[in-house]
Design a protein around this motif. Structure first.
Motif, PDB file in Angstrom:
ATOM      1  N   THR A 157       0.890  -1.281  -0.030  1.00  0.00           N
ATOM      2  CA  THR A 157       0.105  -0.082  -0.039  1.00  0.00           C
ATOM      3  C   THR A 157       1.066   1.317   0.045  1.00  0.00           C
ATOM      4  OG1 THR A 157      -1.685  -1.094   1.102  1.00  0.00           O
ATOM      5  CG2 THR A 157      -1.906   1.335   1.306  1.00  0.00           C
ATOM      6  N   GLU A 158       1.899   1.202   0.816  1.00  0.00           N
ATOM      7  CA  GLU A 158       2.716   2.479   0.915  1.00  0.00           C
ATOM      8  C   GLU A 158       3.420   2.672  -0.336  1.00  0.00           C
ATOM      9  OE1 GLU A 158       5.950   4.239   4.095  1.00  0.00           O
ATOM     10  OE2 GLU A 158       6.442   2.228   2.960  1.00  0.00           O
TER      11      GLU A 158
ATOM     12  N   VAL B 122       0.928   4.224  -2.824  1.00  0.00           N
ATOM     13  CA  VAL B 122       0.675   5.724  -2.473  1.00  0.00           C
ATOM     14  C   VAL B 122       1.912   6.500  -3.054  1.00  0.00           C
ATOM     15  CG1 VAL B 122       1.033   7.470  -0.623  1.00  0.00           C
ATOM     16  CG2 VAL B 122      -0.492   5.361  -0.294  1.00  0.00           C
TER      17      VAL B 122
ATOM     18  N   ILE C 294       1.391  13.690   3.532  1.00  0.00           N
ATOM     19  CA  ILE C 294       0.771  12.482   3.558  1.00  0.00           C
ATOM     20  C   ILE C 294      -0.327  12.234   4.958  1.00  0.00           C
ATOM     21  CG2 ILE C 294       0.585   9.980   3.105  1.00  0.00           C
ATOM     22  CD1 ILE C 294       3.241  10.521   1.487  1.00  0.00           C
ATOM     23  N   LYS C 295      -1.510  12.428   4.833  1.00  0.00           N
ATOM     24  CA  LYS C 295      -2.159  12.144   6.117  1.00  0.00           C
ATOM     25  C   LYS C 295      -3.061  10.574   5.751  1.00  0.00           C
ATOM     26  CE  LYS C 295      -5.843  14.681   6.813  1.00  0.00           C
ATOM     27  NZ  LYS C 295      -6.669  15.725   7.176  1.00  0.00           N
ATOM     28  N   HIS C 296      -3.037   9.872   6.883  1.00  0.00           N
ATOM     29  CA  HIS C 296      -3.706   8.645   6.546  1.00  0.00           C
ATOM     30  C   HIS C 296      -4.563   8.527   7.742  1.00  0.00           C
ATOM     31  CE1 HIS C 296      -3.345   3.900   6.656  1.00  0.00           C
ATOM     32  NE2 HIS C 296      -4.601   4.371   6.056  1.00  0.00           N
TER      33      HIS C 296
ATOM     34  N   TYR D  38      -5.940   8.012   2.179  1.00  0.00           N
ATOM     35  CA  TYR D  38      -4.698   8.709   2.110  1.00  0.00           C
ATOM     36  C   TYR D  38      -5.031   9.891   1.306  1.00  0.00           C
ATOM     37  CZ  TYR D  38      -2.344   4.299   3.362  1.00  0.00           C
ATOM     38  OH  TYR D  38      -1.769   3.151   4.025  1.00  0.00           O
ATOM     39  N   SER D  39      -4.904  11.168   2.171  1.00  0.00           N
ATOM     40  CA  SER D  39      -4.979  12.466   1.829  1.00  0.00           C
ATOM     41  C   SER D  39      -3.666  13.183   1.491  1.00  0.00           C
ATOM     42  CB  SER D  39      -5.561  13.288   2.897  1.00  0.00           C
ATOM     43  OG  SER D  39      -5.850  14.369   2.260  1.00  0.00           O
ATOM     44  N   ILE D  40      -3.361  13.440   0.299  1.00  0.00           N
ATOM     45  CA  ILE D  40      -1.773  14.015   0.007  1.00  0.00           C
ATOM     46  C   ILE D  40      -2.253  15.313  -0.540  1.00  0.00           C
ATOM     47  CG2 ILE D  40      -0.141  13.538  -1.715  1.00  0.00           C
ATOM     48  CD1 ILE D  40      -1.008  10.728  -1.855  1.00  0.00           C
TER      49      ILE D  40
ATOM     50  N   GLU E 150      -7.634   0.826   0.467  1.00  0.00           N
ATOM     51  CA  GLU E 150      -7.940  -0.086   1.645  1.00  0.00           C
ATOM     52  C   GLU E 150      -9.266  -0.458   1.563  1.00  0.00           C
ATOM     53  OE1 GLU E 150      -4.304   1.547   4.692  1.00  0.00           O
ATOM     54  OE2 GLU E 150      -6.652   1.851   5.051  1.00  0.00           O
TER      55      GLU E 150
END
Length: 614
Positions: free
Chosen positions: A521-522, A525, A540-542, A547-549, A565
């Motif tokens: 997953t990383e 991203v 990057i906020k999870h 995932y908010s970039i 996910e």
């Protein structure tokens, strides 16, 4: 024992002695031979152009897209979550292609120290990125047990006996320089270190890529200061650094800082502030010719061959404002030059002597001391040299790129300069994991690849810089970290058309799940970040399966959301509250729920959000 020449070779050698101008890369150029013999030849398409064998293929290599991506390696990084420096491990051609979208027009300065093509260099990369992985690995050779490509398979020696000696080097350099130009800002510049073997071809190549009008300077760097009496003709003590701007009209040169500012004093408390003494005479500056009378009555004429630096009226004004130091007897007076009136810095000159920019002796001691190991690198550039180039080029928060990073000198120089002036420059280093030779001191010390040496050098240099400046204000804020990212296969399986009918079912499975078996997953991203133009220092906020970039500085603007996910109505509601510009979701997460997928697409459309599924 060297083999004897064949009759054909003997004739060619004799012809080369008589007519060296008709040979190109060791072979007879028949057009040139006919011209030299006075034949009446009509040469079609006569024009001034740099041409070489394989140039058209080099353009194809340039234009071929890459399916590769960059995968983060936090275990080898330093301060991964906070640092803004990058260390990319992998082939620089692929890395430059990967960076095109995210870093287009963002880099202020590029410095590279490419292979010099001495005849002993192993540098010809197998630029075959259009092939599938199986064929590619077959072409470049096997990997060792740790997954590194075997050195003898990656490179080929480009010996001077090769029929395309210069062409091979140009084919390697040309696509990389084109891609590098795309990454430069409009006011950006590139410095390239080179020696006599290819400086002539590099200058012509740069003229073609950047435009002859954007040539700025050819700097001559004094690399050694010892004379080699064993040299056959001359003892070569210099190398060159070519400087080109992307657009010379937009590049604002920065003046070099004055190293001798401490020379300015103010012992007489002059109202103009600190000063130092300059001669009162010059060579033909004003052609001023008059008599100066000193306070002690001595009359002075200008020295033979020189003139007074200022006009007679100006000298009278300086005498009146106490800007002359007369001296004793019949000595010539001196003029006070005030720091307040001096130019902010020094205009750089094209000769970089060793005391100003360091030499190979300086750089060898530098890296030996940092790595506490002698002889690990025979030829490296001193960090002082790169620092000088930065001082005339970039400001405190600019980005510098080095895609032949070698031992990591550029990253070292960036940290050093930031420590000295409180800057926040960022460095992107790219280095192939070239295998160290088993007999080398580096291999014996446990370094498997050149990239490993560079990473360790940057780690140690950062710690040393911080320790050396521990009493300096705000030194704790100095960025001595770096994110390690490695060129790797895509996390998404590629649709292929060159397969047999027996494997068609496997290919059709891509419609169901396009994710590669070893994808994480990383890594997905970071791949999607790059493919959507986000730089590698994005925020990057999870949270809540989202995932908010966003941009590093403006976290509330230009947001990219990745759903990798889980997808349900609650997740979609949370996404809408983020107010992103774009949303990308894995199609399989909808679990064949067409209603949920359709409703999601409609909600995104109503909110003016671009929505894609993979």
């Amino acid at each position: 024992m060297k083999n004897s020449l064949s009759p054909q070779q003997e004739k060619l050698e004799q012809l080369k002695q008589l007519l060296p101008e008709v040979f190109t890369e060791g072979r007879v150029d028949w057009e040139k031979l006919k011209l030299s013999l006075g034949e009446d030849i009509n040469i079609n398409n006569e024009r001034y152009v740099l041409n070489w064998a394989g140039k058209s293929n080099a353009y194809k290599v340039l234009q071929e897209p890459t399916s590769k991506t960059l995968s983060p390696d936090k275990s080898e990084s330093v301060d991964f979550d906070k640092t803004e420096n990058l260390f990319i491990e992998g082939d620089n051609l692929e890395a430059l292609k990967i960076l095109q979208k995210s870093y287009f027009g963002k880099v202020k300065m590029i410095y590279i120290d490419p292979p010099y093509n001495t005849g002993n260099d192993s540098f010809i990369y197998p630029d075959r990125f259009k092939e599938n992985l199986e064929n590619y690995q077959k072409n470049v050779g096997d990997k060792d047990e740790d997954g590194y490509l075997i050195q003898d398979s990656i490179f080929k020696k480009n010996r001077k006996e090769n029929g395309q000696y210069h062409s091979n080097w140009l084919n390697m350099m040309m696509p990389r320089l084109y891609l590098a130009k795309n990454l430069l800002r409009d006011d950006g510049v590139i410095f390239i270190s080179i020696d006599d073997n290819e400086v002539h071809n590099l200058r012509l190549l740069m003229n073609e890529i950047f435009g002859e009008e954007n040539f700025v300077a050819c700097i001559v760097w004094e690399k050694v200061h010892t004379r080699k009496n064993s040299a056959k003709y001359f003892s070569v003590s210099h190398e060159y650094i070519l400087l080109f701007a992307k657009n010379k009209l937009k590049w604002n040169r920065v003046l070099l800082p004055r190293e001798n500012i401490e020379a300015y004093k103010n012992p007489d408390n002059h109202q103009k502030g600190p000063w130092k003494l300059d001669p009162i005479t010059a060579h033909n500056e004003y052609n001023a010719d008059y008599i100066i009378t000193k306070p002690n009555g001595v009359k002075l004429s200008r020295p033979q061959g020189s003139y007074w630096r200022f006009s007679e009226n100006t000298i009278k004004e300086k005498i009146k404002s106490n800007e002359i130091v007369w001296g004793d007897g019949d000595s010539y007076p001196m003029v006070k030059r005030f720091l307040s009136e001096a130019q902010d810095g020094l205009v750089p000159i094209t000769i970089f002597h060793r005391k100003f920019a360091g030499d190979t002796s300086y750089s060898k001691k530098e890296i030996d001391n940092i790595l506490t190991l002698k002889g690990i690198f025979e030829y490296v550039k001193p960090s002082l040299l790169i620092k000088r180039l930065m001082q005339i080029t970039i400001k405190n928060n600019d980005i510098i790129l080095d895609f032949f990073a070698g031992s990591g000198t550029t990253a070292h120089a960036v940290m050093q300069l930031n420590a000295e002036d409180g800057g926040s420059r960022k460095c992107i280093s790219i280095q192939l994991p070239e295998i160290c030779e088993e007999k080398s001191e580096a291999f014996k010390a446990g370094y498997k690849t050149i990239a490993d040496i560079a990473k360790e050098r940057i780690r140690r240099a950062g710690k040393k810089i911080k320790e050396d400046n521990k009493d300096k204000e705000n030194i704790d804020q100095l960025d001595i970290g770096f994110k390690v990212l490695k060129v790797s296969d895509s996390n998404f399986r590629e649709w292929r058309t060159d397969i047999s009918s027996e494997k068609l079912d496997e290919q059709l499975d891509l419609h169901v799940d396009p994710i590669a078996e070893d994808a994480s997953t990383e890594n997905m991203v970071y791949e999607l970040m790059l493919k959507n133009g986000k730089d590698l220092n994005s925020h990057i906020k999870h949270h809540n399966h989202i995932y908010s970039i966003s941009d590093q500085e403006n976290h509330d603007e230009n947001i990219l959301v990745l759903l990798l996910e889980e997808v349900n109505e609650g997740v979609i509601e949370n996404v809408l509250q983020e107010n992103p510009n774009k949303v990308i979701a894995l199609d399989k997460l909808f679990k064949n729920n067409d209603q949920l997928k359709t409703n999601t697409a409609l909600q995104m459309q109503d909110a003016d959000i671009k929505f894609e599924t993979i």
